[in-house]
Design an enzyme around this catalytic site. Structure first.
Site, mmCIF file in Angstrom:
data_model
loop_
_atom_site.group_PDB
_atom_site.id
_atom_site.type_symbol
_atom_site.label_atom_id
_atom_site.label_comp_id
_atom_site.label_asym_id
_atom_site.label_seq_id
_atom_site.Cartn_x
_atom_site.Cartn_y
_atom_site.Cartn_z
ATOM 1 C CG ASN A 113 -2.143 -0.746 0.989
ATOM 2 O OD1 ASN A 113 -3.089 -0.361 -0.053
ATOM 3 N ND2 ASN A 113 -2.433 -1.891 1.564
ATOM 4 N NE ARG A 146 -1.811 -1.746 23.352
ATOM 5 C CZ ARG A 146 -1.727 -2.565 22.257
ATOM 6 N NH1 ARG A 146 -1.714 -2.028 21.042
ATOM 7 N NH2 ARG A 146 -1.757 -3.827 22.398
ATOM 8 C CG MET A 192 0.377 -5.450 11.357
ATOM 9 S SD MET A 192 -1.590 -5.430 10.576
ATOM 10 C CE MET A 192 -2.288 -7.135 11.552
ATOM 11 C CG HIS A 196 -10.176 -3.393 8.282
ATOM 12 N ND1 HIS A 196 -9.294 -4.159 9.217
ATOM 13 C CD2 HIS A 196 -11.231 -4.246 8.053
ATOM 14 C CE1 HIS A 196 -9.923 -5.197 9.624
ATOM 15 N NE2 HIS A 196 -11.025 -5.242 8.859
ATOM 16 C CB THR A 232 -12.769 6.551 16.175
ATOM 17 O OG1 THR A 232 -13.556 5.250 15.812
ATOM 18 C CG2 THR A 232 -13.311 7.440 15.002
ATOM 19 C CG LEU A 270 -9.873 -2.755 15.969
ATOM 20 C CD1 LEU A 270 -8.418 -1.789 15.951
ATOM 21 C CD2 LEU A 270 -9.541 -4.000 16.609
ATOM 22 C CG ASP A 271 -10.359 -2.268 12.046
ATOM 23 O OD1 ASP A 271 -9.637 -1.370 11.660
ATOM 24 O OD2 ASP A 271 -10.091 -3.547 12.489
ATOM 25 C CD GLN A 291 -10.309 -3.831 -7.052
ATOM 26 O OE1 GLN A 291 -10.645 -2.546 -7.085
ATOM 27 N NE2 GLN A 291 -10.078 -4.448 -7.834
HETATM 28 N N1 NHR Z 1 -6.312 1.720 16.606
HETATM 29 C C1 NHR Z 1 -7.445 2.353 17.135
HETATM 30 N N2 NHR Z 1 -7.580 3.104 18.265
HETATM 31 N N3 NHR Z 1 -8.592 2.346 16.100
HETATM 32 C C2 NHR Z 1 -8.332 1.737 14.858
HETATM 33 O O1 NHR Z 1 -9.510 1.601 14.094
HETATM 34 C C3 NHR Z 1 -7.190 0.952 14.559
HETATM 35 C C4 NHR Z 1 -6.235 1.258 15.588
HETATM 36 C C5 NHR Z 1 -4.831 0.736 15.008
HETATM 37 C C6 NHR Z 1 -4.767 -0.051 13.957
HETATM 38 C C7 NHR Z 1 -5.493 -1.160 11.997
HETATM 39 C C8 NHR Z 1 -6.424 -2.374 12.156
HETATM 40 C C9 NHR Z 1 -6.794 -3.146 11.013
HETATM 41 O O2 NHR Z 1 -6.878 -2.343 9.986
HETATM 42 C C10 NHR Z 1 -5.699 -0.224 13.075
HETATM 43 C C11 NHR Z 1 -7.060 0.138 13.412
HETATM 44 C C12 NHR Z 1 -3.864 -4.166 14.410
HETATM 45 C C13 NHR Z 1 -4.910 -5.137 15.231
HETATM 46 C C14 NHR Z 1 -4.305 -5.944 16.376
HETATM 47 O O3 NHR Z 1 -5.144 -6.930 16.926
HETATM 48 C C15 NHR Z 1 -6.204 -4.950 14.970
HETATM 49 C C16 NHR Z 1 -6.701 -4.255 13.987
HETATM 50 C C17 NHR Z 1 -5.772 -3.327 13.247
HETATM 51 C C18 NHR Z 1 -4.668 -3.466 13.777
HETATM 52 N N4 NHR Z 1 -3.078 -5.704 16.774
HETATM 53 C C19 NHR Z 1 -2.437 -6.422 17.964
HETATM 54 C C20 NHR Z 1 -2.454 -5.607 19.056
HETATM 55 O O4 NHR Z 1 -2.368 -6.164 20.268
HETATM 56 C C21 NHR Z 1 -1.170 -6.957 17.590
HETATM 57 C C22 NHR Z 1 -0.997 -7.918 16.355
HETATM 58 C C23 NHR Z 1 0.331 -8.043 15.894
HETATM 59 O O5 NHR Z 1 1.306 -7.189 16.245
HETATM 60 O O6 NHR Z 1 0.562 -8.501 14.998
HETATM 61 O O7 NHR Z 1 -2.062 -4.110 18.897
HETATM 62 O O8 NHR Z 1 -7.094 -4.266 10.931
HETATM 63 C C1 GAR Z 2 -3.123 -4.823 3.711
HETATM 64 O O1 GAR Z 2 -3.972 -5.929 3.262
HETATM 65 C C2 GAR Z 2 -3.917 -4.302 5.018
HETATM 66 O O2 GAR Z 2 -5.463 -3.896 4.457
HETATM 67 C C3 GAR Z 2 -3.842 -5.004 5.981
HETATM 68 O O3 GAR Z 2 -2.627 -5.454 5.886
HETATM 69 C C4 GAR Z 2 -2.094 -5.525 4.523
HETATM 70 C C5 GAR Z 2 -0.790 -4.823 4.368
HETATM 71 O O4 GAR Z 2 -0.030 -5.018 3.221
HETATM 72 N N1 GAR Z 2 -3.946 -4.203 7.124
HETATM 73 C C6 GAR Z 2 -4.283 -4.836 8.419
HETATM 74 O O5 GAR Z 2 -4.754 -5.911 8.373
HETATM 75 C C7 GAR Z 2 -4.274 -3.865 9.371
HETATM 76 N N2 GAR Z 2 -4.365 -4.809 10.667
HETATM 77 P P1 GAR Z 2 0.964 -3.986 2.606
HETATM 78 O O6 GAR Z 2 1.921 -3.826 3.822
HETATM 79 O O7 GAR Z 2 1.347 -4.856 1.621
HETATM 80 O O8 GAR Z 2 0.322 -2.549 2.507
#
Ligand code: NHR
Ligand code: GAR
Length: 225
Positions: free
Chosen positions: A21, A68, A93, A112, A144, A147-148, A176
């Protein structure tokens, strides 16, 4: 039209992995400077790509922090060095706590890999296949606390094929993502994202039947410019 040399707004891209991305954002030649790419994972391929492009990089490895809050404090410091107009999560992540989100309120975007509000969180493609859904996709939204669940900017829907596995489906969605994210960032930079009652309207989005806005393999809405 901006004068040559006029300062473009800065954006900071947060990554954890592969960086496709990020590549799509660079390739789109958006009206901004990608001031920095910051990763929580030192080994992220996205960092190598950024360096090749001459983009400043930083690593804020969450493993090295006691909490954190401490991790986010350092991340905020690294981001704010660049005084970005917008912070873009591109495969980042780590979940952010409310203080971090508040600091970047209204200028934090995520992509997402699902049609939100379906499948928030992780392993979206696997869960979609397990449920037997026939349509899947991706979503660009404002971040916000929940999450998501922030306001949705644009979504792409793709078919799920009978013989799909996680790899095939994620690749179809990813193609996409690479179209949606640059467009969403461009709309943001053009100040065309209006928020009212929790819903985003894209100002002057192309008319639905304008030629060239449909694609063979996805429904993208609002239509891309
Ligand atoms: N933070 C908030 N407050 N709100 C959102 O909508 C967020 C966010 C941070 C990241 C991306 C998200 C996704 O697109 C995102 C959206 C990480 C996790 C997760 O469970 C879930 C969703 C997303 C990103 N992370 C674990 C944690 O404990 C660790 C996982 C790992 O390190 O591999 O943070 O899906
Ligand atoms: C993408 O599919 C993105 O939507 C997803 O991880 C991939 C990253 O690919 N994001 C998440 O799952 C956030 N939790 P990239 O590093 O090749 O852009």
């Amino acid at each position: 039209m901006p004068l040559p040399g006029a300062a473009l707004p800065a954006i900071v891209v947060l990554v954890s992995g592969r960086g496709t991305n990020l590549r799509a954002l660079v390739a789109a030649e958006l009206p901004c400077r990608i001031a920095a790419v910051i990763s929580n994972r030192p080994e992220a391929a996205a960092l190598a790509f950024a360096r090749e492009q001459g983009i400043a990089t930083a690593i804020v490895d969450h493993v090295g922090f006691a909490s954190r809050a401490a991790f986010e404090h350092e991340l905020t410091t690294q981001i704010d060095l660049h005084t970005p107009t917008l912070v873009v999560l591109a495969g980042f992540m780590r979940i952010f706590s409310p203080g971090f989100v508040a600091h970047y309120a209204g200028r934090l975007l995520n992509i997402h890999p699902s049609l939100l509000p379906a499948y928030p969180g992780l392993h979206t493609h696997r869960r979609a296949l397990a449920d037997g859904v026939r349509v899947h996709g991706c979503t660009v939204h404002f971040v916000t606390d929940a999450l998501d669940s922030g306001p949705i900017i644009v979504q792409a829907a793709v078919p799920v094929h009978d013989d799909d596995n996680e790899d095939a489906l994620s690749a179809r969605v990813l193609a996409q993502e690479h179209r949606l994210y640059p467009q969403a960032v461009r709309w943001y930079l053009e100040r065309r994202l209006d928020l009212a009652e929790g819903r985003i309207r894209v100002v002057d989005a192309p008319h639905p039947r304008r030629p060239g806005t449909r694609t063979a393999d996805a429904l993208i809405w609002p239509a891309l410019d």
